[in-house]
Each structure stands twice: as C-alpha cells, then as structure tokens.
Design an enzyme around this catalytic site. Sequence first.
Site, PDB file in Angstrom:
ATOM      1  N   HIS A 469       0.807  -1.217   0.000  1.00 52.85           N
ATOM      2  CA  HIS A 469       0.000   0.000   0.000  1.00 52.85           C
ATOM      3  C   HIS A 469       0.846   1.275   0.000  1.00 52.85           C
ATOM      4  CE1 HIS A 469      -3.233  -2.617   2.177  1.00 52.85           C
ATOM      5  NE2 HIS A 469      -3.228  -2.818   0.866  1.00 52.85           N
ATOM      6  N   PRO A 470       1.820   1.427  -0.901  1.00 56.27           N
ATOM      7  CA  PRO A 470       2.607   2.664  -0.921  1.00 56.27           C
ATOM      8  C   PRO A 470       1.763   3.840  -1.406  1.00 56.27           C
ATOM      9  CG  PRO A 470       3.163   1.301  -2.810  1.00 56.27           C
ATOM     10  CD  PRO A 470       2.244   0.481  -1.941  1.00 56.27           C
TER      11      PRO A 470
END
Length: 543
Positions: A469-470
Amino acid sequence: MTNTFDYIIVGAGSAGCVLANRLGADTSKSILIVEAGPMDRDIMIHIPAGVYKAWRNPKLNWNYLTEAEVELDHRAVEMPRGKVVGGSSSINSMVYMRGHPLDYDLWASECNLPDWRYAECLPYFKAGESSDRGGDTWRGAKGELGVTQGGFDNPLYDAFIEAGTQAGQGYSEDLNAYNPEGVARLDATRRDGRRCSAAVAHLKPALKRGNVTLLCKAHVHKVIMDGYRAEGIRLYHKGQLRSVYAESDVILSGGAINSPKLLLLSGIGPAKHLRDKAIELVEDVPAVGQHLQDHLSVILQYSCTQSFPIHRVNTPLGKCKAGLRWVFSRDGIAASNIWEAGGLIRSCDNVRYPDLQYHFGPVGFEYNENRIEVMQGFSLHVDMLRPRSSGSISLYSSSPDDAPLLNFNYLAEAADLGAMVSGVRRARELVAQTAFDKLRGIETEPGIEFQNDNEIEAWIRQASSTDFHPCGTCRMSASGHGVVDSDFKVHGISNLRVVDASVMPQIVSGNLNAPTQMIAARAADQILGNKPLAPEFAEFVFA
C-alpha cells in the site's frame, strides 16, 4: 496511431482505468492510455484464488525492491506493483476497504483540504460500486465496480468472527458502513466469481466506445515540456522512441513509485537531487518523492487440528476439483480471494480510532521460490495502518530503465514498533479465545518462544513486510508544500496532473484500491469541469 490526443493518461492501473472511462464518456474527446505491461490475459488474474500466482508472476510485476531498511535488520523488502493492464488491481488480494471516515475528515482539517471530508467522498464511493449488499445510505448498487461480501463457507472464518467478539475486539456487519470497527466478513472486488479489476470494471467498457486508445508494453521515458507547460510524453514502444502530444492534459497515474519517478526524470522535483543526476531542472518541487508511506505487516500462522478441503487444494486432485467447479459454476475455493475475513481494531485505548487491520485466511502457507505451498493451518495478517514513519523515492540514475531507490524508513519512529507489538499481542489474544479451541494447533509463526516485548520486536524486524500500500509521494496540498493542488495540478506546471495513490496527503486506514478509484472519479469531474456530486452526511459509530 495518431500523435495527438485530447488527454494522455500514463498508467492503466486503478486510477488510470477510472479516468479513461470517465473522460472518455464524452466521445468527442480522444484519450490515450499508456501501460508498460501487457494486456490482462493471464487466467490467474481472473481466478480469485489465483492471486498468488498472479502477483508472484514476474511478467506482471515491476518487481521492485527497497533499499536496506535499517530498522528491519537492514533487509531489502520486496515491493510488488502491477505491471499489467489493471495495474495492482489485477494482482492484489481484492479486499475492498475504503478506510475510516475520520481519515478523510482529517485530510480536510489537518491538511487544509476542506473539500475532502468523508461526506464529499462517500457519494463517489457509492457511485463507483455495485455491491451485492444492495444500495443504501452507505452502499452503491449501480456502479461499474463489482463488490461482493465474503461468502466462502469454512468453519475457520466463523471461529475468527466469534473469537473477535469473545476477545472484546468488536464485530461489524460492514466495515465500510455504519460501524467501521471490529471483526467482519470482508468485501472483495469480485463479480460473478471473477476478479473485478479496474480494467474489467472501467477500462474495457471505455475501449468499446472507440475514442479511448490503449497502448500496452510502452515505457514512458519523460514528460515533454515547453517551458512550464506539459505538451506530451516521450515513450519507447516496439523498439522505437516516439513522442505523443496532448491538447489538454497529461495525467500521470503510474502509482506511488512510478509517478514521482517520471516527474523526476522530467526535471520536476528537488533541485539538488536533479542536479546530482544531471537532469535539467524545470521546476523545483521539493516534495516530489517525499512522504512515502505504507502499511507494514506481519503474518501470524497456526497449524489447524482439523483438515478442510481448502487445505488440500495444492494436490493434483484438489486443483482439478477447484478448477472444474470454477469453470462450470464460478464458485467454490477458486472463487475465493482467501482473505475473506478481517477487522479494524485499536492498538490501545489512547488512539482515536482503529489503527490496526487484520486479514484472516483459513490456510497456512510457505513460499518456495515463486510457488506457494498450502498447509493445514490458518493465518492472520496484522497491519499497522497509520505509521508515523515516512520515507522517500529518488532516482538511481537519469536512465528511465533503472529502477528508482525506495527508502520506506519502516519503524523509524518508536511508536510504530510499539503499535506492531501491540498488534501481535491482540492477534494472539483473539486466537486464544474458546472459539478456536477445537481448531487451534501450535503457533508456527512467530512461535511460542517469542513472548516478551524484546523478543516480539526482534521477530517483527526479521519477518515484517509490505502489505502493498505505498502512497503519498506526490501528496496533495493546498499550499506549495506538496506536489499537486486540490485539482491534481502539479505546482508550477500547467497541463500536468497526477491522479493516483501518490496524491494522498496521509495514508488511509485500510486497503488503497477503493480510495484510489474514488480519487480518480473525483479528479475526472474536476478535469471536465463537472459539478461535484452532492455531499452525503451518513452517520457512523465513533467511540
């Protein structure tokens, strides 16, 4: 293919597919959407239980690797990102989670973005989905994205839900609705037993109109600039370097890694860094590539005292049965994304709202190179949702072919490690409840030898990884301190926007696919000059 379009979208991922569909609704406009990866023809993309084969397939993945993370025992962490039509929505675990309503209210209050309250976001979430729960105050029933609640029948899911209640961690009928706290059966981006990626939901209907052109296996090298105006892009396709131009906007939707990389290659970013890489400076935007955030995750695993059909799915007979059932009825094990239960809980009583997330699966597993071996057990992901630590993305060199340097700076803040330790303890507390008594075997990960805080901290440093989940590297800001303004325009540059998870001013408390699609739908209205959807003030439980 023509050399000029009204809009050019770089990246056919979650945001790019939504943009192509929304912008292309006006058939008088021409749109080019450029994707570095192939078309989404691999069958493992579309079979929900094929998720591991999809994201471990190097042909569908950018295969990024972080630099040595100091607080993770100097380990480099694998950072999968979708390099295929649909982007990461074609290889992710399909969990549909919007984030907590307070996430967006804090964007409005703390980040000075008043138009981003949850009341302004909710109508876009609803308009974009077609939920099997039906339409109501919280849910949409007529949108493009198929969303279904987990329904695969397995006693381990039931035990998990019951144990969460027994442990006092709460229960919710729908974490995306009135009560966004507790354990629950999760939603997935799935329709008729198949993955419903952003490409399936949005891009393929857009392509049928005839005014959207998709270019696959095309590597964008830079944005073409005329002074402070974006004119088009330079890309490499089928052995040739060519230029394509936009009458209106160039829109970067490459995600939290590739969008800042492309800005930097185009001379937009921190001046010193660009000088160091011998890149001509167009605009000094210090925030490009900064404020990188992610959800760090650990996985607890247990053996199971009872065997269920899903534990035998790796056998030739198990695969054959699951595959045939999926082919003929689109249900059964193959139609499950495995992580069908989970929860949002608090690490301690002092946090305002849940800061930890569970993903629960009724299998144990281990990796053998690019193969996954299923074992008789069950697994529980624990994710830290709101890290205080942040990192950065920078260029390795001025070559577009070189991967960027990824420094997530995981656990740099002591509070983050404390939250993770608490998460491990709360997960163990849940599994220790009587609901699991007839199912719980030994704890195989981390193992009972890890008990006190120092021991658990050591295991976290050894075993933690990304939950994919960057975000935040082109963060939205009302002032010049970010990368884009609230209209997604890059500060100091005309005709250039960024629309994807990189614009999030703060990471949200949940999976990022649903919020990214919501952001893209809002961006499309702003680009087209449409009146935004009316806010909807739905109540939710907040203790």
